[in-house]
Enzyme design. Structure first.
Site, PDB file in Angstrom:
ATOM      1  N   LEU A  70      48.876  42.147  40.417  1.00  0.00           N
ATOM      2  CA  LEU A  70      49.675  41.612  41.531  1.00  0.00           C
ATOM      3  C   LEU A  70      50.959  40.980  40.986  1.00  0.00           C
ATOM      4  CD1 LEU A  70      47.412  42.045  43.573  1.00  0.00           C
ATOM      5  CD2 LEU A  70      47.504  39.635  44.146  1.00  0.00           C
ATOM      6  N   VAL A  83      49.101  34.803  47.891  1.00  0.00           N
ATOM      7  CA  VAL A  83      48.543  36.137  48.129  1.00  0.00           C
ATOM      8  C   VAL A  83      47.292  36.357  47.279  1.00  0.00           C
ATOM      9  CG1 VAL A  83      50.645  37.306  48.915  1.00  0.00           C
ATOM     10  CG2 VAL A  83      50.203  37.097  46.455  1.00  0.00           C
ATOM     11  N   ARG A 125      43.863  33.966  46.607  1.00  0.00           N
ATOM     12  CA  ARG A 125      42.705  33.607  47.427  1.00  0.00           C
ATOM     13  C   ARG A 125      42.932  32.211  47.994  1.00  0.00           C
ATOM     14  NH1 ARG A 125      41.631  38.019  47.997  1.00  0.00           N
ATOM     15  NH2 ARG A 125      39.762  39.227  47.519  1.00  0.00           N
ATOM     16  N   ASP A 134      48.765  34.497  53.042  1.00  0.00           N
ATOM     17  CA  ASP A 134      48.034  35.706  53.437  1.00  0.00           C
ATOM     18  C   ASP A 134      46.536  35.456  53.354  1.00  0.00           C
ATOM     19  OD1 ASP A 134      48.088  38.508  54.180  1.00  0.00           O
ATOM     20  OD2 ASP A 134      47.317  38.951  52.175  1.00  0.00           O
ATOM     21  N   GLU A 153      38.500  32.318  56.619  1.00  0.00           N
ATOM     22  CA  GLU A 153      39.131  33.462  57.289  1.00  0.00           C
ATOM     23  C   GLU A 153      38.176  34.038  58.319  1.00  0.00           C
ATOM     24  OE1 GLU A 153      40.588  36.231  54.350  1.00  0.00           O
ATOM     25  OE2 GLU A 153      41.684  34.684  53.296  1.00  0.00           O
ATOM     26  N   HIS A 187      45.417  38.212  55.929  1.00  0.00           N
ATOM     27  CA  HIS A 187      44.860  38.838  54.718  1.00  0.00           C
ATOM     28  C   HIS A 187      45.110  40.359  54.709  1.00  0.00           C
ATOM     29  CE1 HIS A 187      41.611  38.365  51.380  1.00  0.00           C
ATOM     30  NE2 HIS A 187      42.489  39.302  51.071  1.00  0.00           N
TER      31      HIS A 187
HETATM   32  P1  NAD Z   1      44.244  40.943  37.722  1.00  0.00           P
HETATM   33  O1  NAD Z   1      42.904  40.790  37.110  1.00  0.00           O
HETATM   34  O2  NAD Z   1      45.068  42.128  37.390  1.00  0.00           O
HETATM   35  O3  NAD Z   1      45.143  39.661  37.396  1.00  0.00           O
HETATM   36  C1  NAD Z   1      44.713  38.349  37.537  1.00  0.00           C
HETATM   37  C2  NAD Z   1      45.567  37.501  36.619  1.00  0.00           C
HETATM   38  O4  NAD Z   1      45.306  36.119  36.857  1.00  0.00           O
HETATM   39  C3  NAD Z   1      45.257  37.769  35.144  1.00  0.00           C
HETATM   40  O5  NAD Z   1      46.463  37.990  34.458  1.00  0.00           O
HETATM   41  C4  NAD Z   1      44.583  36.494  34.686  1.00  0.00           C
HETATM   42  O6  NAD Z   1      44.836  36.220  33.338  1.00  0.00           O
HETATM   43  C5  NAD Z   1      45.261  35.480  35.596  1.00  0.00           C
HETATM   44  N1  NAD Z   1      44.513  34.230  35.667  1.00  0.00           N
HETATM   45  C6  NAD Z   1      43.191  34.040  35.790  1.00  0.00           C
HETATM   46  N2  NAD Z   1      42.901  32.744  35.810  1.00  0.00           N
HETATM   47  C7  NAD Z   1      44.090  32.086  35.691  1.00  0.00           C
HETATM   48  C8  NAD Z   1      44.454  30.719  35.643  1.00  0.00           C
HETATM   49  N3  NAD Z   1      43.534  29.745  35.656  1.00  0.00           N
HETATM   50  N4  NAD Z   1      45.766  30.426  35.572  1.00  0.00           N
HETATM   51  C9  NAD Z   1      46.700  31.384  35.509  1.00  0.00           C
HETATM   52  N5  NAD Z   1      46.418  32.690  35.515  1.00  0.00           N
HETATM   53  C10 NAD Z   1      45.117  33.035  35.614  1.00  0.00           C
HETATM   54  O7  NAD Z   1      44.004  40.852  39.280  1.00  0.00           O
HETATM   55  P2  NAD Z   1      45.038  41.266  40.443  1.00  0.00           P
HETATM   56  O8  NAD Z   1      44.807  42.662  40.859  1.00  0.00           O
HETATM   57  O9  NAD Z   1      46.403  40.834  40.060  1.00  0.00           O
HETATM   58  O10 NAD Z   1      44.509  40.351  41.635  1.00  0.00           O
HETATM   59  C11 NAD Z   1      44.469  38.936  41.486  1.00  0.00           C
HETATM   60  C12 NAD Z   1      43.710  38.341  42.653  1.00  0.00           C
HETATM   61  O11 NAD Z   1      44.500  38.456  43.825  1.00  0.00           O
HETATM   62  C13 NAD Z   1      42.402  39.060  42.979  1.00  0.00           C
HETATM   63  O12 NAD Z   1      41.332  38.544  42.219  1.00  0.00           O
HETATM   64  C14 NAD Z   1      42.233  38.795  44.448  1.00  0.00           C
HETATM   65  O13 NAD Z   1      41.482  37.618  44.634  1.00  0.00           O
HETATM   66  C15 NAD Z   1      43.656  38.593  44.941  1.00  0.00           C
HETATM   67  N6  NAD Z   1      44.141  39.736  45.750  1.00  0.00           N
HETATM   68  C16 NAD Z   1      44.540  39.491  47.016  1.00  0.00           C
HETATM   69  C17 NAD Z   1      44.995  40.540  47.797  1.00  0.00           C
HETATM   70  C18 NAD Z   1      45.438  40.316  49.223  1.00  0.00           C
HETATM   71  O14 NAD Z   1      45.209  41.174  50.051  1.00  0.00           O
HETATM   72  N7  NAD Z   1      46.084  39.230  49.523  1.00  0.00           N
HETATM   73  C19 NAD Z   1      45.037  41.849  47.277  1.00  0.00           C
HETATM   74  C20 NAD Z   1      44.647  42.055  45.958  1.00  0.00           C
HETATM   75  C21 NAD Z   1      44.207  40.980  45.192  1.00  0.00           C
END
Ligand code: NAD
Length: 309
Positions: free
Chosen positions: A147, A225, A227, A251, A256, A275
């Site tokens: 993301l 965006v 959680r 979002d 929710e 969301h």
């Molecule tokens: P990802 O695994 O590619 O990236 C997550 C990143 O967060 C990693 O780089 C990790 O190192 C970092 N991270 C973890 N803990 C951390 C902390 N304490 N401080 C700083 N960075 C930290 O996952 P992604 O695909 O980028 O998705 C991330 C999250 O976004 C998902 O787990 C999901 O909960 C949420 N998401 C929301 C939507 C939406 O519809 N709004 C869509 C996709 C994902």
């Protein structure tokens, strides 16, 4: 694992019709059907594709979640039952990146206010100093995974300077400075936009709280965006009411759908989206490609991609 059958749980219909996913999986070399709880008994030779968690899935040979965030899945149970769990990380960067760019532009160009006014047939121009342009503003992107990458690409494209936060401060293209979570307050202090793109974990739950809002500029916006649980939502409401920050685009929420009684619904500089920041008509194709890849890997005895447990 001798994978013979793949069942798609109805719960995926939050994102796309199950039948459309079955069509996309047409070339998969095993039987694919929609899961019928009243008839189907899951066994280790079956895989499940799902949005929600159900206890019955632990009896299957493999569970794939169509979301990136799998915080609602009990990892320990999966470990105990030796049932592999995979997620859909990696497919949301483009859609979420564009959604975040949309929020950023809406706040700067006051588009959310025009839409609100239009509902009331109200021809109100903004004050002379209300609208601004984002070129040269700073964004702090918390979470530099898939993301975060999509967000950084869009925001740098709009001319913003981007700093980031992640667990290890390794450099990231397009990100001028990478902070660790311990330096979150410093990281957010100079940012006009603080964008949250982290998963919900024990370490991220409530990581953005009253102290974080106090450290932000009073003309800064928070965009979530990731959680809902990453933000202390009561502290956010207080920060907005007390003008500690200028606004928020959300979002995701602690609860929710966002309850009717939430003050966030009625706030002027708050954008609420249900969301859906990652929604795109291509979502289903992207999930199908991941599922297909893992079906092949299981049949070849290779490691799964996006394995969480
Ligand atoms: P990802 O695994 O590619 O990236 C997550 C990143 O967060 C990693 O780089 C990790 O190192 C970092 N991270 C973890 N803990 C951390 C902390 N304490 N401080 C700083 N960075 C930290 O996952 P992604 O695909 O980028 O998705 C991330 C999250 O976004 C998902 O787990 C999901 O909960 C949420 N998401 C929301 C939507 C939406 O519809 N709004 C869509 C996709 C994902």
């Amino acid at each position: 694992m001798d994978l013979q059958r793949l069942v798609v749980d109805e719960s995926v219909s939050t994102l796309f019709p199950p039948g459309v996913l079955l069509d996309e999986l047409n070339d998969t070399p095993i039987e694919t059907t929609v899961f019928d709880e009243s008839v189907d008994r899951l066994s280790p030779d079956q895989g499940v594709v799902t949005f929600d968690y159900h206890e019955a899935f632990l009896d299957s040979g493999w569970v794939h979640c169509v979301l990136a965030g799998v915080d609602q899945f009990p990892f320990e149970r999966f470990q105990d039952e030796s049932t592999p769990l995979t997620n859909s990380t990696g497919i949301h960067g483009d859609a979420i990146g564009e959604t975040v760019a949309g929020y950023v532009l809406a706040f700067a160009r006051r588009l959310h206010q025009h839409i609100g006014n239009q509902q009331r047939r109200d021809w109100s121009q903004p004050d002379w100093d209300e609208a601004w342009t984002v070129d040269g503003e700073t964004a702090c992107v918390v979470g530099l995974g898939s993301l975060g990458r999509g967000i950084v690409d869009r925001l740098t494209g709009l001319g913003l300077d981007v700093v980031g936060v992640r667990r290890t401060p390794t450099p990231e293209p397009g990100v001028e400075e990478v902070y660790t979570p311990d330096d979150l307050l410093e990281a957010v202090s100079e940012a006009r936009f603080v964008v949250l793109a982290v998963p919900l974990t024990d370490r991220t739950r409530g990581m953005v709280d009253g102290e974080t809002f106090a450290a932000m500029d009073d003309d800064a916006y928070v965009i979530n965006v990731g959680r809902g649980g990453v933000v202390d939502q009561a502290a956010l409401v207080t920060a907005l009411e007390d003008d500690l920050i200028a606004g928020a685009a959300l979002d995701v929420f602690e609860t929710e759908p966002l309850p009717d009684a939430s003050p966030l619904w009625g706030m002027d500089d708050v954008i609420v989206s249900p969301h859906c920041g990652a929604f795109t008509r291509d979502y289903c194709n992207h999930v199908a490609a991941l599922v297909d890849e893992n079906v092949s890997r299981i049949r070849d005895g290779d490691d799964l991609v996006n394995r969480v447990v």
